[in-house]
Design a protein around this motif. Structure first.
Motif, PDB file in Angstrom:
ATOM      1  N   PHE A  19       3.210   0.196   3.431  1.00 25.59           N
ATOM      2  CA  PHE A  19       3.106  -0.964   4.313  1.00 25.59           C
ATOM      3  C   PHE A  19       2.532  -2.125   3.500  1.00 25.59           C
ATOM      4  O   PHE A  19       1.969  -1.935   2.417  1.00 25.59           O
ATOM      5  N   VAL A  20       2.734  -3.338   4.022  1.00 22.28           N
ATOM      6  CA  VAL A  20       2.349  -4.544   3.299  1.00 22.28           C
ATOM      7  C   VAL A  20       1.050  -5.108   3.879  1.00 22.28           C
ATOM      8  O   VAL A  20       0.892  -5.204   5.097  1.00 22.28           O
ATOM      9  N   ILE A  21       0.151  -5.454   2.988  1.00 24.22           N
ATOM     10  CA  ILE A  21      -1.137  -6.025   3.392  1.00 24.22           C
ATOM     11  C   ILE A  21      -1.295  -7.388   2.719  1.00 24.22           C
ATOM     12  O   ILE A  21      -0.883  -7.571   1.574  1.00 24.22           O
ATOM     13  N   ALA A  22      -1.837  -8.355   3.447  1.00 26.12           N
ATOM     14  CA  ALA A  22      -1.995  -9.717   2.931  1.00 26.12           C
ATOM     15  C   ALA A  22      -3.462 -10.107   2.922  1.00 26.12           C
ATOM     16  O   ALA A  22      -4.161  -9.965   3.921  1.00 26.12           O
ATOM     17  N   ASP A  23      -3.910 -10.605   1.782  1.00 23.70           N
ATOM     18  CA  ASP A  23      -5.260 -11.152   1.652  1.00 23.70           C
ATOM     19  C   ASP A  23      -5.189 -12.633   2.013  1.00 23.70           C
ATOM     20  O   ASP A  23      -4.708 -13.453   1.236  1.00 23.70           O
ATOM     21  N   ILE A  24      -5.623 -12.961   3.237  1.00 20.47           N
ATOM     22  CA  ILE A  24      -5.588 -14.349   3.700  1.00 20.47           C
ATOM     23  C   ILE A  24      -6.816 -15.065   3.157  1.00 20.47           C
ATOM     24  O   ILE A  24      -7.924 -14.532   3.196  1.00 20.47           O
ATOM     25  N   PRO A  25      -6.665 -16.278   2.626  1.00 20.18           N
ATOM     26  CA  PRO A  25      -7.835 -17.020   2.122  1.00 20.18           C
ATOM     27  C   PRO A  25      -8.955 -17.089   3.150  1.00 20.18           C
ATOM     28  O   PRO A  25      -8.712 -17.121   4.354  1.00 20.18           O
ATOM     29  N   GLY A  26     -10.175 -17.104   2.662  1.00 17.15           N
ATOM     30  CA  GLY A  26     -11.360 -17.019   3.512  1.00 17.15           C
ATOM     31  C   GLY A  26     -11.451 -18.100   4.577  1.00 17.15           C
ATOM     32  O   GLY A  26     -11.214 -19.270   4.328  1.00 17.15           O
ATOM     33  N   ILE A  27     -11.791 -17.657   5.785  1.00 22.69           N
ATOM     34  CA  ILE A  27     -11.956 -18.588   6.909  1.00 22.69           C
ATOM     35  C   ILE A  27     -13.400 -19.082   6.929  1.00 22.69           C
ATOM     36  O   ILE A  27     -14.329 -18.343   6.609  1.00 22.69           O
ATOM     37  N   ILE A  28     -13.587 -20.330   7.314  1.00 17.39           N
ATOM     38  CA  ILE A  28     -14.936 -20.853   7.520  1.00 17.39           C
ATOM     39  C   ILE A  28     -15.054 -21.304   8.965  1.00 17.39           C
ATOM     40  O   ILE A  28     -14.063 -21.528   9.650  1.00 17.39           O
ATOM     41  N   GLU A  29     -16.266 -21.409   9.455  1.00 17.63           N
ATOM     42  CA  GLU A  29     -16.468 -21.845  10.829  1.00 17.63           C
ATOM     43  C   GLU A  29     -15.952 -23.276  10.977  1.00 17.63           C
ATOM     44  O   GLU A  29     -16.253 -24.146  10.178  1.00 17.63           O
ATOM     45  N   GLY A  30     -15.132 -23.486  12.014  1.00 20.55           N
ATOM     46  CA  GLY A  30     -14.510 -24.798  12.203  1.00 20.55           C
ATOM     47  C   GLY A  30     -13.099 -24.861  11.651  1.00 20.55           C
ATOM     48  O   GLY A  30     -12.451 -25.901  11.699  1.00 20.55           O
ATOM     49  N   ALA A  31     -12.591 -23.731  11.153  1.00 18.72           N
ATOM     50  CA  ALA A  31     -11.249 -23.717  10.547  1.00 18.72           C
ATOM     51  C   ALA A  31     -10.172 -24.089  11.557  1.00 18.72           C
ATOM     52  O   ALA A  31      -9.183 -24.737  11.213  1.00 18.72           O
ATOM     53  N   ALA A  32     -10.343 -23.680  12.820  1.00 19.38           N
ATOM     54  CA  ALA A  32      -9.328 -23.963  13.836  1.00 19.38           C
ATOM     55  C   ALA A  32      -9.164 -25.456  14.075  1.00 19.38           C
ATOM     56  O   ALA A  32      -8.110 -25.920  14.498  1.00 19.38           O
ATOM     57  N   GLU A  33     -10.224 -26.229  13.808  1.00 19.78           N
ATOM     58  CA  GLU A  33     -10.131 -27.683  13.944  1.00 19.78           C
ATOM     59  C   GLU A  33      -9.660 -28.335  12.652  1.00 19.78           C
ATOM     60  O   GLU A  33      -9.633 -29.554  12.534  1.00 19.78           O
ATOM     61  N   GLY A  34      -9.301 -27.511  11.675  1.00 22.31           N
ATOM     62  CA  GLY A  34      -8.804 -28.058  10.421  1.00 22.31           C
ATOM     63  C   GLY A  34      -9.879 -28.254   9.375  1.00 22.31           C
ATOM     64  O   GLY A  34      -9.629 -28.840   8.325  1.00 22.31           O
TER      65      GLY A  34
ATOM     66  N   VAL B 142       0.854  -1.184   0.000  1.00 25.75           N
ATOM     67  CA  VAL B 142       0.000   0.000   0.000  1.00 25.75           C
ATOM     68  C   VAL B 142       0.893   1.238   0.000  1.00 25.75           C
ATOM     69  O   VAL B 142       1.683   1.450   0.928  1.00 25.75           O
ATOM     70  N   ALA B 143       0.785   2.033  -1.044  1.00 28.19           N
ATOM     71  CA  ALA B 143       1.556   3.275  -1.111  1.00 28.19           C
ATOM     72  C   ALA B 143       0.869   4.324  -0.247  1.00 28.19           C
ATOM     73  O   ALA B 143      -0.320   4.597  -0.401  1.00 28.19           O
ATOM     74  N   TYR B 144       1.653   4.914   0.677  1.00 31.00           N
ATOM     75  CA  TYR B 144       1.091   5.927   1.573  1.00 31.00           C
ATOM     76  C   TYR B 144       1.782   7.259   1.315  1.00 31.00           C
ATOM     77  O   TYR B 144       2.579   7.401   0.391  1.00 31.00           O
ATOM     78  N   ARG B 145       1.473   8.224   2.130  1.00 29.71           N
ATOM     79  CA  ARG B 145       2.010   9.568   1.915  1.00 29.71           C
ATOM     80  C   ARG B 145       3.527   9.596   2.106  1.00 29.71           C
ATOM     81  O   ARG B 145       4.096   8.800   2.835  1.00 29.71           O
ATOM     82  N   ASN B 146       4.165  10.582   1.464  1.00 30.39           N
ATOM     83  CA  ASN B 146       5.612  10.825   1.614  1.00 30.39           C
ATOM     84  C   ASN B 146       6.450   9.588   1.306  1.00 30.39           C
ATOM     85  O   ASN B 146       7.434   9.302   1.981  1.00 30.39           O
ATOM     86  N   PHE B 147       6.023   8.843   0.280  1.00 28.48           N
ATOM     87  CA  PHE B 147       6.750   7.669  -0.202  1.00 28.48           C
ATOM     88  C   PHE B 147       6.856   6.553   0.841  1.00 28.48           C
ATOM     89  O   PHE B 147       7.732   5.696   0.752  1.00 28.48           O
TER      90      PHE B 147
ATOM     91  N   LYS C  67      -6.736   3.807   4.876  1.00 30.91           N
ATOM     92  CA  LYS C  67      -5.271   3.796   4.874  1.00 30.91           C
ATOM     93  C   LYS C  67      -4.716   4.636   6.023  1.00 30.91           C
ATOM     94  O   LYS C  67      -3.732   4.248   6.663  1.00 30.91           O
ATOM     95  N   ASP C  68      -5.349   5.790   6.286  1.00 29.99           N
ATOM     96  CA  ASP C  68      -4.914   6.630   7.399  1.00 29.99           C
ATOM     97  C   ASP C  68      -5.033   5.880   8.722  1.00 29.99           C
ATOM     98  O   ASP C  68      -4.138   5.933   9.571  1.00 29.99           O
ATOM     99  N   LYS C  69      -6.140   5.194   8.899  1.00 34.16           N
ATOM    100  CA  LYS C  69      -6.385   4.475  10.137  1.00 34.16           C
ATOM    101  C   LYS C  69      -5.369   3.339  10.314  1.00 34.16           C
ATOM    102  O   LYS C  69      -4.799   3.160  11.399  1.00 34.16           O
ATOM    103  N   LEU C  70      -5.141   2.578   9.256  1.00 37.18           N
ATOM    104  CA  LEU C  70      -4.192   1.466   9.339  1.00 37.18           C
ATOM    105  C   LEU C  70      -2.775   1.969   9.604  1.00 37.18           C
ATOM    106  O   LEU C  70      -2.038   1.386  10.407  1.00 37.18           O
ATOM    107  N   TRP C  71      -2.393   3.053   8.937  1.00 36.92           N
ATOM    108  CA  TRP C  71      -1.057   3.610   9.149  1.00 36.92           C
ATOM    109  C   TRP C  71      -0.881   4.049  10.602  1.00 36.92           C
ATOM    110  O   TRP C  71       0.160   3.796  11.224  1.00 36.92           O
ATOM    111  N   ALA C  72      -1.905   4.694  11.155  1.00 38.13           N
ATOM    112  CA  ALA C  72      -1.849   5.143  12.546  1.00 38.13           C
ATOM    113  C   ALA C  72      -1.742   3.949  13.491  1.00 38.13           C
ATOM    114  O   ALA C  72      -0.964   3.981  14.460  1.00 38.13           O
TER     115      ALA C  72
END
Length: 338
Positions: A212-227, A204-209, A324-329
């Motif tokens: 930060f890096v953002i990752a799109d994690i594959p979608g979670i479904i209910e029960g994901a923690a149990e595999g 993500v390009a922010y102000r003054n050059f 973007k402002d909120k995430l940067w802060a």
């Protein structure tokens, strides 16, 4: 990078080189029949290293490298000459790589910094030549040490994506669309669940050059923690993110309930996930009129009890600058607490 080229789990057999054997040579030259021991030492076997490389984002280059072997050390020679050291092998890996023992599943170490170098298999020591075994009672030893054997191991390399912000949500919540408008990444986007099967990274390009890096994690479904589904396969990538951005579409039946399920799956997988900064974003809000949005905001403030949230629309480009402002802060507050 195409989705098929994103590889985050490989198994490799590694073997270091054995040490060269020492020489039992006795010095001989014209007019000197018994010149004494002058056998040199054997060279050490080659090591196998793992090296962090910030230019790599995947383990794809190791997908077909099932065996990695270092060179053997050379044997010692006459005139106390030492054998050559075996050739070292260097395996470059992306930052965030976890190294496990295949049999015990024990974590051996992690590579998190560029240029970080760690030995995974140490080369065997070279044997000592007969020069080292001379004494007043044995001035012509005719023996030397053999080189020591190298090490071998079956290891598992597991990549946990290193990103500042991790996008968390159910399938088809709009994560890939948001990533595509915030960054130059081009994830696969379609109107059906599980479009994303591998994490996508974008800058993500922010102000003054700044960025930060953002990752799109594959979608979670209910029960994901149990595999369930590809649960653990997805969830491990969220462990590295310093801030979690929860994405729930505005047309969800119950926004608070969906957020609660996502949070519960993360907690069951790893309770430490709840220590990360969290921010809830209601996507696809262009389908809401101002009156309905105001009513939803009022309800969410009561039910979420202090969890920060905001409404955005990736398609209509609404609220993205504020996001973007909120995430940067949040990222800078987390890194530099006042």
């Amino acid at each position: 990078m195409t989705e098929g080229n994103f590889v985050d789990y490989v198994k490799i057999y590694v073997a270091s080189g054995k040490g060269g054997k020492g020489s039992s040579h006795l010095h001989r030259e014209k007019f000197i029949e018994k010149g004494g021991p002058d056998g040199g030492d054997g060279g050490r076997g080659g090591h196998v290293y793992l090296v962090g490389n910030k230019g790599l984002w995947t383990l794809f280059h190791l997908k077909f490298a099932k065996h990695v072997k270092a060179g053997h050390g050379g044997d010692g020679g006459s005139s106390r000459s030492t054998g050559h050291d075996g050739e070292d092998m260097f395996i470059p890996v992306p930052l965030g790589t976890v190294v496990r023992d295949k049999d015990s599943n024990e974590i051996l170490f992690e590579i998190t910094e560029d240029g970080e170098k760690k030995i995974i298999a140490q080369g065997g020591k070279g044997g000592l030549g007969n020069w080292h075994f001379r004494s007043s009672t044995n001035q012509t030893p005719r023996y030397a040490q053999p080189g020591m054997a190298g090490e071998e191991a079956d290891i598992v390399l597991e990549l946990k994506v290193l990103a500042d912000v991790g996008l968390v949500g159910f399938p088809n919540a709009g994560k890939s669309t948001l990533l595509s408008v915030l960054t130059s990444a081009k994830p696969k986007i379609a109107d059906y669940p599980f479009t994303t099967l591998k994490p996508n990274l974008g800058i993500v390009a922010y102000r003054n050059f700044q960025s930060f890096v953002i990752a799109d994690i594959p979608g979670i479904i209910e029960g994901a923690a149990e595999g369930k589904g590809l649960g653990h396969y997805f969830l491990r990538h969220i462990e590295r993110n310093s801030t979690l951005l929860f994405l729930v579409p505005a047309d969800a039946k119950d926004i608070k309930e969906e957020y609660g399920i996502l949070l519960n799956e993360l907690e069951k997988y790893n309770p430490e996930m709840l220590d990360k900064d969290r921010f809830l974003v209601i996507s696809k809000s262009d389908m809401l009129d101002e009156e309905l949005k105001a009513e939803m905001e009022k309800d969410l403030r009561k039910s979420l009890k202090g969890v920060p949230f905001m409404f955005i629309s990736s398609v209509a480009q609404q609220g993205l600058t504020e996001l973007k402002d909120k995430l940067w802060a949040m990222l800078n507050t987390a890194d530099n607490p006042s």
